[in-house]
Design a protein around this motif. Sequence first.
Motif, PDB file in Angstrom:
ATOM      1  N   SER A  48      11.367  13.696   4.988  1.00 31.45           N
ATOM      2  CA  SER A  48      10.980  12.389   4.463  1.00 31.45           C
ATOM      3  C   SER A  48      10.561  12.521   2.998  1.00 31.45           C
ATOM      4  N   ASP A  49      10.106  11.423   2.425  1.00 26.89           N
ATOM      5  CA  ASP A  49       9.567  11.435   1.066  1.00 26.89           C
ATOM      6  C   ASP A  49       8.092  11.063   1.125  1.00 26.89           C
ATOM      7  N   GLY A  51       6.323   8.722  -0.364  1.00 29.32           N
ATOM      8  CA  GLY A  51       6.021   7.303  -0.195  1.00 29.32           C
ATOM      9  C   GLY A  51       6.113   6.843   1.240  1.00 29.32           C
ATOM     10  N   THR A  52       7.033   7.418   2.014  1.00 34.32           N
ATOM     11  CA  THR A  52       7.184   7.024   3.422  1.00 34.32           C
ATOM     12  C   THR A  52       6.171   7.722   4.306  1.00 34.32           C
ATOM     13  N   TRP A  55       2.716   6.393   5.135  1.00 35.98           N
ATOM     14  CA  TRP A  55       2.576   5.355   6.145  1.00 35.98           C
ATOM     15  C   TRP A  55       2.217   5.914   7.530  1.00 35.98           C
ATOM     16  N   ILE A 104      10.821   9.975  10.950  1.00 36.36           N
ATOM     17  CA  ILE A 104       9.582   9.476  10.346  1.00 36.36           C
ATOM     18  C   ILE A 104       9.344   8.016  10.736  1.00 36.36           C
ATOM     19  N   GLU A 105      10.429   7.246  10.899  1.00 33.38           N
ATOM     20  CA  GLU A 105      10.279   5.828  11.257  1.00 33.38           C
ATOM     21  C   GLU A 105       9.666   5.680  12.646  1.00 33.38           C
ATOM     22  N   ILE A 108       5.933   6.540  12.617  1.00 33.57           N
ATOM     23  CA  ILE A 108       5.110   5.451  12.081  1.00 33.57           C
ATOM     24  C   ILE A 108       4.881   4.375  13.141  1.00 33.57           C
ATOM     25  N   GLU A 222      -2.665   0.025  -0.122  1.00 32.48           N
ATOM     26  CA  GLU A 222      -1.417   0.400  -0.776  1.00 32.48           C
ATOM     27  C   GLU A 222      -1.422   0.144  -2.278  1.00 32.48           C
ATOM     28  N   LYS A 225      -0.447   3.090  -4.492  1.00 32.43           N
ATOM     29  CA  LYS A 225       0.973   3.469  -4.359  1.00 32.43           C
ATOM     30  C   LYS A 225       1.843   2.641  -5.303  1.00 32.43           C
TER      31      LYS A 225
END
Length: 502
Positions: A48-49, A51-52, A55, A104-105, A108, A222, A225
């Motif tokens: 993942s990155d 930013g993700t 979450w 990753i989705e 979350i 957020e 970010k």
Amino acid sequence: MVTPQEQVRPEVRPWPALWALVLGFFMILIDSTIVSVATPAILADLKSDVGTVVWVTSAYLLAYAVPLLITGRLGDKIGPKKLYLTGLAVFTLASVWCGFTGTIEMLIIARVFQGLGASMMTPQTMAVITRIFPPDQRGRAMSLWGATAGVAVLVGPILGGVLVDALGWQWIFFINAPVGVIGFVLAMRLVPDLPTHDHKFDLVGVALSSIGLFCLVFGIQEGQKYDWGQIKGLLSVWSLIIAGLVVIGIFLVWQARNKGEPLLPLSLFKDRNFSLANIAITTVGFAITAMAFPLMLYAQEVRGLSPTRSALLFIPMAVISGALAPFVGRLVDRTPPRFIAGFGLLCCSVSMFWLSQELQPGIAIWKILLPLALLGVANGFMWAPLGTTATRNLPMHQAGAGAGVYNTTRQIGAVLGSAGIAVLMESRLAANLPAMPGGAPGEGTGGGKLPAALAQGFSDSMGQAILLPAGVLVIGLVAALMFTKPKFMQQRPADAPVVAEA
């Protein structure tokens, strides 16, 4: 329907019930912090990155904080035991789901369900304490609750580091499964079925509070970010925060005008101690969350400590806080709360001012442990009197609503602390390390020890950032010093003995 003067049945055993609840409460609080240590491993394994992956924590905190007002009230309606057990089941199953996710989705999404389970459980722990302990014994009970909250925030990063290093990031979630099953069985057997109250559910209030809190918490959480600017199109961080405040304002007006039964009984705030305790716990949530970020960055970037070794700096604080809990609990039942809570908040503020001066590149580690030990004293003296004072004078039929408000303000304080310290760290790094573009924490480093030329400026930045939570705690100290004696202390002769169950 029961009256506010309901009495707990004599066969109820309050201490075993409290220990059963504390186990689940400890587990959900650990999950608020444990993921931070595992973030790099999750980032690499799930490809993942940054930013993700943020979450993974943000989704949990949002799902935890936003429904607290609703779940507190719901506990009064259907019974705190039923809602606690439902929340524990949801949380435990979601934890297993988190461990088995491959994207990753999905992680979350599973964390959202974890947060919802936690939001069902947390208000019920305070509500049960209020309803099964008599007023002159709630101090010791709440001291255990408070020590659990204080220690869990510290244990999370330590436990996370050990599990990630030894078994992999999935085990920070799998470990919840056996604990959740044991906690469920204990709560089923030991927590009493308390009388319910025939509340009407304020659906308009539910919608307004959910929308308002979501916009406010999301915007603050957020903001860093998105550099406090545009999120997408015309939507900006500040428009979300302002919208959240406006909707919360409409919610409060609706609560005042609702002729039926509002979600948030504003009569709660007629109790001076309840209002002041909510102000104080907001500053505590802010400070405890905020101070951890600059301290951990200093430990890892300046001193080159691993995440696990960095988290071990908190051990003196955790040990002292836990050791003081029984003593402070007895004191809370005998002493006006302004003295105990005031002492704790003063120690907390002083410890952070002290710590801010000690964060230097070459300082001996034991000199950093001294202000952290004082922070342990502060934790021991803050959590119990604040929680007890908030709920002591509340009528029994509003115990869940009061607990929901108290925990909501604590969580909002934590979100504000996280956002506020991020902004200040960035600002101080930009001032002290102008060679680092934007001054972002850790930018230009490989996550290891900083070059010697940058260590002093980085250390100064982290120390200056810790002055923010130290200053915010002064507001909580002023609020605590304005506490009045609880009603049971006003009615009891000063020399009357307090009978407390061991």
